[in-house]
Design a protein around this motif. Structure first.
Motif, short mmCIF file in Angstrom:
data_model
loop_
_atom_site.label_atom_id
_atom_site.label_comp_id
_atom_site.label_asym_id
_atom_site.label_seq_id
_atom_site.Cartn_x
_atom_site.Cartn_y
_atom_site.Cartn_z
N HIS A 250 55.87 41.70 4.00
CA HIS A 250 56.07 41.41 5.42
C HIS A 250 56.73 40.04 5.60
O HIS A 250 57.63 39.88 6.43
CB HIS A 250 54.73 41.41 6.17
CG HIS A 250 54.15 42.77 6.37
ND1 HIS A 250 54.84 43.79 6.99
CD2 HIS A 250 52.95 43.29 6.02
CE1 HIS A 250 54.09 44.88 7.03
NE2 HIS A 250 52.93 44.60 6.44
N GLU B 231 60.35 40.31 4.60
CA GLU B 231 61.09 41.01 5.65
C GLU B 231 61.41 40.06 6.80
O GLU B 231 62.53 40.07 7.34
CB GLU B 231 60.29 42.22 6.17
CG GLU B 231 60.95 42.99 7.30
CD GLU B 231 62.27 43.68 6.93
OE1 GLU B 231 63.00 44.07 7.86
OE2 GLU B 231 62.57 43.84 5.73
N MET B 232 60.46 39.21 7.17
CA MET B 232 60.72 38.25 8.25
C MET B 232 61.80 37.25 7.84
O MET B 232 62.65 36.89 8.67
CB MET B 232 59.43 37.53 8.66
CG MET B 232 58.48 38.44 9.44
SD MET B 232 57.08 37.55 10.19
CE MET B 232 56.10 37.16 8.76
N LEU C 21 65.06 39.07 8.15
CA LEU C 21 65.46 39.20 9.55
C LEU C 21 65.98 37.88 10.12
O LEU C 21 66.96 37.85 10.86
CB LEU C 21 64.27 39.70 10.39
CG LEU C 21 63.82 41.14 10.15
CD1 LEU C 21 62.50 41.41 10.85
CD2 LEU C 21 64.90 42.13 10.60
N GLU D 297 64.57 38.44 16.21
CA GLU D 297 64.20 39.55 15.33
C GLU D 297 62.81 39.34 14.72
O GLU D 297 62.03 40.29 14.60
CB GLU D 297 65.22 39.71 14.20
CG GLU D 297 66.61 40.11 14.66
CD GLU D 297 67.47 38.93 15.12
OE1 GLU D 297 68.62 39.18 15.49
OE2 GLU D 297 66.98 37.80 15.12
N VAL D 298 62.50 38.10 14.35
CA VAL D 298 61.18 37.82 13.77
C VAL D 298 60.11 37.98 14.84
O VAL D 298 59.05 38.56 14.59
CB VAL D 298 61.14 36.41 13.14
CG1 VAL D 298 59.71 36.03 12.75
CG2 VAL D 298 62.05 36.35 11.91
N TRP D 299 60.37 37.47 16.06
CA TRP D 299 59.40 37.63 17.14
C TRP D 299 59.12 39.11 17.40
O TRP D 299 57.96 39.52 17.54
CB TRP D 299 59.87 36.95 18.44
CG TRP D 299 58.98 37.32 19.59
CD1 TRP D 299 59.23 38.20 20.59
CD2 TRP D 299 57.65 36.85 19.80
NE1 TRP D 299 58.15 38.31 21.42
CE2 TRP D 299 57.16 37.48 20.96
CE3 TRP D 299 56.82 35.95 19.11
CZ2 TRP D 299 55.88 37.25 21.46
CZ3 TRP D 299 55.54 35.71 19.61
CH2 TRP D 299 55.09 36.35 20.77
N THR D 300 60.16 39.91 17.46
CA THR D 300 59.99 41.35 17.71
C THR D 300 59.15 41.99 16.61
O THR D 300 58.23 42.77 16.89
CB THR D 300 61.38 42.04 17.79
OG1 THR D 300 62.12 41.44 18.85
CG2 THR D 300 61.24 43.53 18.05
N TYR D 301 59.42 41.63 15.36
CA TYR D 301 58.67 42.17 14.21
C TYR D 301 57.19 41.77 14.29
O TYR D 301 56.30 42.61 14.16
CB TYR D 301 59.30 41.66 12.92
CG TYR D 301 58.78 42.29 11.65
CD1 TYR D 301 59.14 43.58 11.28
CD2 TYR D 301 57.94 41.58 10.79
CE1 TYR D 301 58.69 44.15 10.10
CE2 TYR D 301 57.48 42.13 9.60
CZ TYR D 301 57.86 43.42 9.27
OH TYR D 301 57.40 43.98 8.10
N VAL D 302 56.94 40.49 14.54
CA VAL D 302 55.56 39.99 14.63
C VAL D 302 54.82 40.69 15.76
O VAL D 302 53.67 41.11 15.61
CB VAL D 302 55.56 38.46 14.84
CG1 VAL D 302 54.20 37.94 15.29
CG2 VAL D 302 56.00 37.73 13.56
N GLU E 247 55.58 43.63 17.35
CA GLU E 247 55.40 45.08 17.13
C GLU E 247 54.33 45.37 16.08
O GLU E 247 53.63 46.39 16.17
CB GLU E 247 56.74 45.71 16.74
CG GLU E 247 57.71 45.83 17.90
CD GLU E 247 59.06 46.39 17.48
OE1 GLU E 247 59.30 46.61 16.27
OE2 GLU E 247 59.88 46.61 18.40
N MET E 248 54.21 44.51 15.08
CA MET E 248 53.23 44.72 14.03
C MET E 248 51.85 44.14 14.38
O MET E 248 50.89 44.27 13.62
CB MET E 248 53.71 44.08 12.71
CG MET E 248 55.02 44.63 12.20
SD MET E 248 54.93 46.36 11.65
CE MET E 248 54.14 46.14 10.06
#
Length: 194
Positions: free
Chosen positions: A55, A58-59, A62, A181-186, A188-189
């Motif tokens: 994870h 991936e961040m 991104l 992109e990192v904010w969206t990933y954090v 959503e997860m």
């Protein structure tokens, strides 16, 4: 020979401060690229809030995908744990013999550098690029004038991953401190919310 700066961190999460420093270092020094080396979770330490390796990698991917000179690296993921920087440097130098590797660290880390395993060997074989930090104490004299240590007048960034994690847990808006992109990933997860 390509000149690579190795910027180590847990990147839990990677934030705009990391990107500001990395971009400044690569644009204002003789470094050709910066590799953001994601430090794996130490299996001998309590996990706390450290996300799984994939994870965090991936961040970093991104956050850096639009920066041609900044790359994510998982080079430490398959090294024996606990790992030391000297081991990573030996491994990466052997794996990529056509690259010249250098360490990137904050001034706060330089102050404790004399406590690192085999720090003399690191200084013998590698250059260290240091960015300023607001911190207590002074750097040992032997490091102040060492020709292998290069100070880069980078912006002082007072953002920490801990502050971001605590803010998310407290339901504060931390979005400006992370790439979109990192904010969206954090988000959503559902990371760091508990």
């Amino acid at each position: 020979m390509k000149n690579i700066g190795l910027y180590f961190g847990t990147f839990n999460p990677i934030h705009i401060g990391h990107l500001i420093i990395a971009n400044h270092m690569v644009e204002n020094s003789d470094l050709d690229e910066i590799w953001m080396v994601v430090t794996p979770h130490n299996p001998f330490k309590k996990k706390s809030s450290l996300l799984d390796n994939h994870h965090r990698l991936e961040m970093v991917y991104l956050a850096t995908k639009e920066y041609d000179k900044i790359k994510p690296s998982d080079i430490e993921f398959n090294l024996p744990q606990p790992n030391y920087t000297i081991n990573t440097l030996a491994h990466i130098t052997e794996k990529y013999p056509d690259y010249n590797f250098n360490l990137i660290m904050g001034e706060d880390n330089l102050k404790s550098f004399h406590k690192w395993k085999n720090y003399e060997a690191i200084l013998d074989d590698y250059n260290i690029y240091v960015y300023p930090r607001i911190s207590e104490g002074i750097v040992e004299n032997k490091f102040v004038k060492n020709s292998k240590i290069h100070r880069v007048d980078a912006p002082i960034v007072q953002i920490s991953s801990t502050m971001i994690r605590n803010g998310i847990k407290a339901k504060k808006n931390m979005k400006p401190l992370l790439s979109t992109e990192v904010w969206t990933y954090v988000d959503e997860m559902n990371f760091y919310k508990k």
